[in-house]
Design an enzyme around this catalytic site. Structure first.
Site, mmCIF file in Angstrom:
data_model
loop_
_atom_site.group_PDB
_atom_site.id
_atom_site.type_symbol
_atom_site.label_atom_id
_atom_site.label_comp_id
_atom_site.label_asym_id
_atom_site.label_seq_id
_atom_site.Cartn_x
_atom_site.Cartn_y
_atom_site.Cartn_z
ATOM 1 N N ASP B 91 22.923 26.588 50.516
ATOM 2 C CA ASP B 91 21.340 27.105 50.411
ATOM 3 C C ASP B 91 20.469 26.399 51.240
ATOM 4 O OD1 ASP B 91 21.149 24.844 49.015
ATOM 5 O OD2 ASP B 91 20.601 25.662 47.020
ATOM 6 N N SER B 92 19.430 26.550 51.270
ATOM 7 C CA SER B 92 18.550 25.997 52.207
ATOM 8 C C SER B 92 17.713 24.884 51.759
ATOM 9 C CB SER B 92 17.323 26.962 52.698
ATOM 10 O OG SER B 92 16.423 27.124 51.513
ATOM 11 N N GLY B 93 18.050 24.443 50.614
ATOM 12 C CA GLY B 93 17.283 23.326 50.010
ATOM 13 C C GLY B 93 16.017 23.750 49.234
ATOM 14 N N PHE B 95 15.128 26.211 47.138
ATOM 15 C CA PHE B 95 14.909 26.537 45.710
ATOM 16 C C PHE B 95 14.821 24.964 44.837
ATOM 17 C CE2 PHE B 95 16.382 27.054 41.567
ATOM 18 C CZ PHE B 95 15.611 28.047 41.048
ATOM 19 N N ASP B 145 13.030 28.588 53.093
ATOM 20 C CA ASP B 145 12.252 29.593 52.598
ATOM 21 C C ASP B 145 11.233 28.946 51.628
ATOM 22 O OD1 ASP B 145 14.403 29.529 50.891
ATOM 23 O OD2 ASP B 145 13.947 31.550 49.939
ATOM 24 N N GLN B 200 11.372 37.461 50.684
ATOM 25 C CA GLN B 200 10.813 37.107 49.271
ATOM 26 C C GLN B 200 9.836 38.198 49.147
ATOM 27 O OE1 GLN B 200 10.899 34.495 47.315
ATOM 28 N NE2 GLN B 200 12.672 33.316 48.639
ATOM 29 N N ASP B 277 25.685 34.520 43.674
ATOM 30 C CA ASP B 277 26.085 33.081 43.285
ATOM 31 C C ASP B 277 25.349 32.937 41.888
ATOM 32 O OD1 ASP B 277 23.383 32.680 44.629
ATOM 33 O OD2 ASP B 277 23.901 30.696 43.456
ATOM 34 N N CYS B 315 42.675 38.658 28.880
ATOM 35 C CA CYS B 315 42.280 37.741 29.969
ATOM 36 C C CYS B 315 43.947 37.135 30.246
ATOM 37 C CB CYS B 315 41.295 36.636 29.641
ATOM 38 S SG CYS B 315 41.219 35.493 31.141
ATOM 39 N N CYS B 317 44.327 34.470 32.339
ATOM 40 C CA CYS B 317 43.780 33.170 32.853
ATOM 41 C C CYS B 317 44.644 32.007 32.231
ATOM 42 C CB CYS B 317 42.570 32.830 32.856
ATOM 43 S SG CYS B 317 41.932 31.898 31.246
ATOM 44 N N CYS B 320 43.746 31.359 28.448
ATOM 45 C CA CYS B 320 43.982 32.349 27.539
ATOM 46 C C CYS B 320 45.519 32.468 27.323
ATOM 47 C CB CYS B 320 43.343 33.706 27.800
ATOM 48 S SG CYS B 320 41.635 33.765 27.937
ATOM 49 N N HIS B 346 37.921 29.089 32.274
ATOM 50 C CA HIS B 346 38.089 30.569 31.662
ATOM 51 C C HIS B 346 36.931 31.373 32.202
ATOM 52 C CE1 HIS B 346 38.133 34.093 29.315
ATOM 53 N NE2 HIS B 346 37.032 33.946 29.003
#
Lengths: 395, 395
Positions: B91-93, B95, B145, B200, B277, B315, B317, B320, B346
């Site tokens: 990310d751009s930093g 946030f 941004d 935005q 994400d 599941c 995984c 599980c 999980h």
């Protein structure tokens, strides 16, 4: 016959062989990682299998408090509970209880103690400690003993040793009468657990000898040496181990409780020890202290910040195969969970690899040469400190 | 050409395809787990690979502070640093910096802020944020941004959006002039990173439209939708996503930042989103909140104490497959490290399986039916809360 021990090779006092338990076979000499509350902190069971862990130690005191013996029994025993279909050993609870020095009271009958979790009162006698261990269902369980404090006077040590002998007899009696109550008795062809006796005697050679001889008279399928690595200088530990082992039967496994550094465990094997456990590799890992073929590393050290090399060039574990010292240092400095996970995996790999090499060396009659390549164990920096203990969650 | 996006299947607004980066290919729609300081908390990289993680998100702000951009550059970039030879997005930093509400000052030039670690002063401009992201060397990087706070007035939101547009132009200019400085430029056949623009416009449909149109005029190879999932009601999120997407080019990937619950991410795919994400699966896991095909589970609940069944019967995984709810509940109640490790594995498996099913459903033109099997996302209990954020070490 639930337990069988076979020695396959010898070199001087060192031995290599295997023993058989209801949940599988174990090659000796063996190092047992500590999984206090039925988990080796941060390491999933499939990774323990990949590492070649043969047998785990769980702490009766901790499992008794949480989730409780009845819960584990209902769930089929510790092996099923923690999804570890391999051997497990539980300690007697004695060492943890005696560690709660302000919270306990010892009488001939047993020990009254308070939980470190909520202060509630509990009582362990040889009988109730056996009942707890039978309910938990580990493959190897330990007689309830008093771990004599260090330092202690002769008279006090002798009295403590005498009580441990009486408790050993009571432990054995209760176990014989109740061993069929183990949770997996029916499912595992009416096999039962194996109860080991524990030698005490503090730091007095004659008491170690007497404790060994009289414990052997009680006739156990294996013998532990307790009450060591409690703060005494290391040469004294070796002396006490020697004074116990020479009076233990050659054909039964010997388990030295709560040791040690990598150099020390190799030395104990040379004294004739077959089994060991210790929190050192796992606890040190969580504090960033890593064992490598090039010596100890404190991974937090800034000199590793830009180090692109592996933690230990001679190690084949998945941590050394993939990550740089720079990354491991960053994870530790950033207090990332993954630091504790990866550090623990590496330290366990180092201990287990060491023991694999020890077994191989004995089998090839090259153990003397192997041993000479190790630093003298009394020079290892950790040897002055107590390595005993369970993996208390807050540490 | 370092970046290429191919759409292979469509169903209504949903699309499935793949994009190509210098460190590999990614099938879309894709969910990107968050590895704040170059680690998904508690999960080793080989386990991320086993889970089928295709691309990770790292946070520029955190890596800028620790271990620092120059260190990561010297070590070859984030992929090499964290031993993850697969795509990464930073990310751009912006946030994180805007989250430090008491510790920052915004001007046209950029943002002055104080480190959450030691209070030291730092400055991010579009140019310096680009320089940081080029030095870190992720495959996809984001224009710097301003994430407009919520709630915000129209005039304030408009002014913020205008500044983000000016910053986007500055970000692009700096990137074009310096993109060959990425640490792996020579090694990867002179390939470069890919810079995405960010839409935005707060909670105002016309500003979302204008922001999208004018960001597209700047011409980026991909577009993110930022400033959402910051506390607004979920129907408003959907409306804003819709008002951005309809003005974004069909042939470029669309990345909705910082979302969401499993139900929501499926819904966003239906709106035409290709990338997402969120810290939710990993952070929730560390608090014992687990996503299953039978709904949310708070594993600390006493009703699981004796539950021998798997966490999620549907599941596949490794958690599980091996462990019982009783054991997972015990680990969590005992504050064991392994609880955080297994819970995270999980939850990630659940998110990644969901996205695998989404891709398959679109490819088979069965996505409408798949979608109808999900709970309406606005009924999900987490939807009212902000899901944004990086994985701050203390959480």
């Amino acid at each position: 016959m639930s337990f069988r021990f076979e020695i396959e090779a010898r070199e001087d006092k060192a031995r290599s062989g295997r023993f058989f338990t209801p949940h599988g076979e174990v090659q000796t000499p063996v190092f047992m990682p500590v999984g206090t509350v039925a988990s080796v902190k941060g390491v999933p069971q499939d990774v323990l299998e990949e590492l070649g862990v043969q047998i785990l130690l769980n702490n009766t005191y901790h499992l008794y408090l949480r989730p409780g013996v009845e819960m584990v029994r209902k769930l089929g025993g510790v092996q099923k509970f923690m999804a570890w279909d391999h051997p497990i050993l539980t300690d007697s609870g004695g060492f943890q209880v005696f560690s709660l020095s302000d919270l306990r009271k010892v009488t001939e009958e047993g020990v009254m103690f308070r939980s470190h979790l909520d202060g509630s009162s509990h009582f362990f006698s040889p009988e109730s400690a056996m009942a707890a261990q039978i309910g938990l269902g580990a493959d190897i369980i330990m007689a309830f003993d008093e771990c004599t404090e260090h330092p202690a006077e002769y008279a006090r040590t002798q009295a403590s040793m005498e009580m441990t002998l009486r408790w050993a007899a009571r432990s054995k009696k209760y176990f014989e009468e109740h061993k069929h109550e183990v949770p997996w008795f029916a499912e595992r062809n009416r096999e039962t657990q194996t109860l080991f006796g524990i030698v005490q005697g503090g730091m007095f050679p004659d008491l170690r000898r007497e404790s060994a001889q009289r414990t052997v008279e009680l006739d156990f399928p294996g013998y532990a040496i307790g009450g060591l690595s409690v703060g005494e200088p290391r040469p004294m530990t070796y002396e006490m181990v020697d004074n116990a082992i020479r009076f233990l039967p050659d054909d039964k496994p010997r388990y030295l409780m709560g040791v040690g550094t990598p150099e020390e465990i190799v030395h104990y094997v040379a004294q004739g020890v077959d089994m060991m456990d210790c929190v050192l590799p796992t606890r040190a890992a969580r504090h960033g202290l890593l064992f490598t073929s090039e010596g100890r590393i404190s991974i937090k050290n800034v000199r590793f910040a830009a180090d692109e090399g592996p933690l230990d060039p001679a190690c084949g574990c998945k941590v050394c195969a993939r990550y740089s010292r720079a990354y491991l240092r960053h994870l530790y400095a950033s207090n990332e969970l993954l630091a504790q996970v990866l550090n623990t995996v590496h330290n366990l790999a180092y201990y287990l690899d060491t023991m694999r090499k020890v077994r191989q060396a004995i089998q090839l009659r090259e153990f003397a040469r192997f041993l000479s390549g190790f630093r003298p164990p009394h020079l290892a920096p950790e040897s002055a400190h107590s390595q005993r203990g369970s993996e208390f969650p807050e540490i």
